[in-house]
Design an enzyme around this catalytic site. Structure first.
Site, PDB file in Angstrom:
ATOM      1  N   ARG A  39       0.787  -1.113   0.175  1.00  0.00           N
ATOM      2  CA  ARG A  39      -0.277  -0.269  -0.128  1.00  0.00           C
ATOM      3  C   ARG A  39       1.234   1.289   0.157  1.00  0.00           C
ATOM      4  O   ARG A  39       0.275   2.256  -0.722  1.00  0.00           O
ATOM      5  CB  ARG A  39      -1.004  -0.079   1.390  1.00  0.00           C
ATOM      6  CG  ARG A  39      -2.287  -1.043   0.724  1.00  0.00           C
ATOM      7  CD  ARG A  39      -3.278  -0.195   2.041  1.00  0.00           C
ATOM      8  NE  ARG A  39      -3.945  -1.452   1.807  1.00  0.00           N
ATOM      9  CZ  ARG A  39      -5.598  -2.008   2.733  1.00  0.00           C
ATOM     10  NH1 ARG A  39      -4.990  -1.272   4.185  1.00  0.00           N
ATOM     11  NH2 ARG A  39      -6.328  -2.980   2.140  1.00  0.00           N
ATOM     12  N   LYS A 200     -16.655 -18.862   2.532  1.00  0.00           N
ATOM     13  CA  LYS A 200     -18.595 -18.853   2.973  1.00  0.00           C
ATOM     14  C   LYS A 200     -19.415 -17.879   1.718  1.00  0.00           C
ATOM     15  O   LYS A 200     -19.165 -16.626   1.019  1.00  0.00           O
ATOM     16  CB  LYS A 200     -18.378 -17.879   4.326  1.00  0.00           C
ATOM     17  CG  LYS A 200     -18.046 -19.010   5.371  1.00  0.00           C
ATOM     18  CD  LYS A 200     -17.946 -18.263   6.834  1.00  0.00           C
ATOM     19  CE  LYS A 200     -18.121 -19.037   7.977  1.00  0.00           C
ATOM     20  NZ  LYS A 200     -18.031 -17.733   8.631  1.00  0.00           N
ATOM     21  N   GLY A 357      -8.064  -9.180   0.459  1.00  0.00           N
ATOM     22  CA  GLY A 357      -6.974  -9.329   0.601  1.00  0.00           C
ATOM     23  C   GLY A 357      -6.329 -11.394   1.189  1.00  0.00           C
ATOM     24  O   GLY A 357      -5.678 -10.981   0.223  1.00  0.00           O
ATOM     25  N   GLY A 380     -12.040  -4.446   2.047  1.00  0.00           N
ATOM     26  CA  GLY A 380     -13.445  -4.536   2.132  1.00  0.00           C
ATOM     27  C   GLY A 380     -14.149  -3.367   0.912  1.00  0.00           C
ATOM     28  O   GLY A 380     -14.932  -3.698   0.726  1.00  0.00           O
TER      29      GLY A 380
HETATM   30  C1  3PG Z   1      -8.297  -2.094   5.102  1.00  0.00           C
HETATM   31  O1  3PG Z   1      -7.431  -2.491   5.470  1.00  0.00           O
HETATM   32  O2  3PG Z   1      -9.508  -2.890   4.863  1.00  0.00           O
HETATM   33  C2  3PG Z   1      -8.940  -0.964   5.894  1.00  0.00           C
HETATM   34  O3  3PG Z   1      -7.541   0.001   5.408  1.00  0.00           O
HETATM   35  C3  3PG Z   1      -9.575  -0.530   6.285  1.00  0.00           C
HETATM   36  O4  3PG Z   1      -9.620  -0.701   7.478  1.00  0.00           O
HETATM   37  P1  3PG Z   1     -10.952  -1.336   8.710  1.00  0.00           P
HETATM   38  O5  3PG Z   1     -11.673  -2.103   8.028  1.00  0.00           O
HETATM   39  O6  3PG Z   1     -10.293  -1.174   9.739  1.00  0.00           O
HETATM   40  O7  3PG Z   1     -11.746   0.247   8.459  1.00  0.00           O
HETATM   41 MG    MG Z   2     -10.790  -4.178   6.530  1.00  0.00          MG
END
Ligand code: 3PG
Ligand code: MG
Length: 400
Positions: A39, A200, A357, A380
């Protein structure tokens, strides 16, 4: 939301101005060291460009999930140090993201300098999108740049609130991420395939529903494929599945059929008696899954079939692994398909966009991240985009 309305910082006049950049410095850190700097690496060109154009660059971010107050474990200082190494110059560091301490550091910046503010989540106002907290942040800049696509699914003070108070622009990493997703989803070169894997079904229902009208081939892998198999009456032994979602899986298959989207499930599978490194495993046709076995990966026939599908496609969207790739040898299916996608991309035959991820970890495991057309830095936020949701941190920059 009209994405064509996004204002870009790369054409704005920033000379001598304080440019408040919302970045995502939320990187993995162990023992005070950044263990994956992806990142940061992707952020650096945009910061450098602002500095080179004479901006006073003020970088702000959250880090981890502290409980709304200062906590040394969640200090951004080690991340700021790592960012400085990539920039080739240590940034100034403000021990608080608002108030006198931050103002002092920002006031001392000269054009071309960079400062990093301490973790935004040390203040409760950040996650509450509190207008007073947003105001305190806005006091540190003349312009705002949203360059944290991976945090844009959060309607927080630093991603959304502040855009009501300062002239606001999208940064280059934000633009790059959005462009890649639009290329795969809005007017893709067809046929298109999506690989949706992971443990899932329950967490990916909105993604599957949103993608059905958009893709020609929907490849379902990972534990979630077991639930689809179960829904078709296949015996899956002791495999991970969500029987409560079998009906949902059937609905998804019906919806896909109605839209001429082909859902592809494994033909053969790698089965073991336990999910453990070095556990004895064997390949079985999916219809002959042993009653005491667990499906942990797709088999070689499935991989060959999936490769053929990718060869027939022009665009690929990938989220989630096909198997339990974290433990050898159950990553082989995912790695083989990832290598095939990378080779097709390199040959100019496929546009490949991946994110989420686990997906990035799996592509790194296959050693092909650099060969994909685009690999998102988001988890996310990438998923919410695939769900067709409007991300508040993007919408705020597209208000025009
Ligand atoms: C992540 O790593 O998905 C983002 O930085 C958001 O982090 P968070 O899910 O704690 O808001
Ligand atoms: Mg997250």
């Amino acid at each position: 939301m009209n994405l064509d309305r996004l204002k870009r910082i790369d054409t704005a006049d920033v000379n001598g101005k304080r440019v408040l950049v919302r970045a995502d410095l939320n990187v993995p850190v162990a023992g005070g060291k950044v263990t994956d700097a992806t990142r940061l690496e992707r952020l650096v060109p945009g910061i450098r460009d602002l500095a080179a154009r004479g901006a006073k660059v003020v970088v702000m971010s959250h880090f981890g999930r502290p409980k709304g107050g200062p906590d040394p474990e969640f200090s951004l200082k080690p991340v700021a140090d790592a960012l400085g190494r990539l920039l080739g110059k240590a940034p100034a560091f403000a021990p608080d993201c608002i108030g006198g301490a931050a103002a002092k550091v920002v006031a001392a910046l000269r054009p071309g300098d960079v400062a990093v503010l301490e973790n935004l989540r040390f203040h409760k106002g950040e996650e509450k999108n509190d207008p007073d907290f947003a105001k305190a942040l806005a006091a540190l800049g003349d312009l705002f740049v949203g360059d944290a696509f991976s945090s844009a699914h959060r309607a927080h003070a630093s991603t959304e609130g502040v855009t009501h108070l300062l002239p606001s622009y999208a940064g280059p990493l934000m633009i790059e991420e959005i462009d890649a997703l639009r290329r795969a989803l809005e007017k893709p070169e067809r046929p298109t395939a999506a690989v949706i894997g992971g443990a899932k079904v329950s967490t990916k229902i909105p993604v599957l529903k949103n993608l059905i009208p958009k893709v020609d081939k929907l490849i379902v892998g990972g534990g979630m494929a077991n639930t689809f198999l179960l829904a078709q009456g296949v015996s899956i032994g002791k495999s991970l599945a969500e029987p409560d979602f079998a009906e949902t899986a059937r609905e998804i298959m019906h919806a896909a059929k109605a839209r001429s989207c082909e859902v592809i499930l494994p033909h053969d599978v790698v089965v073991a008696k336990a999910f453990a490194a070095g556990a004895a495993s064997a390949v079985h046709p999916v219809l002959e899954t042993p009653a005491d076995g667990m499906i942990l990966d797709v088999g070689p026939k499935t991989v060959a079939h999936l490769k053929g599908i990718l060869e027939s496609c022009r665009t690929l969207l990938w989220n989630g692994p096909l198997g339990a790739f974290e433990i050898a040898p159950f990553g082989e299916g995912t790695f083989a398909l990832a290598r095939a996608a990378a080779a097709l991309t390199k040959a100019g035959r496929l546009v490949s966009v991946a994110g989420g991820g686990d997906t990035v970890a799996a592509l790194n495991g296959a050693g092909v991240t650099a060969d994909f057309t685009y690999v998102s830095t988001a988890g996310g936020a990438f998923l919410e985009w695939l769900e067709g949701r409007e991300l508040p941190g993007v919408a705020a920059l597209a208000r025009g």
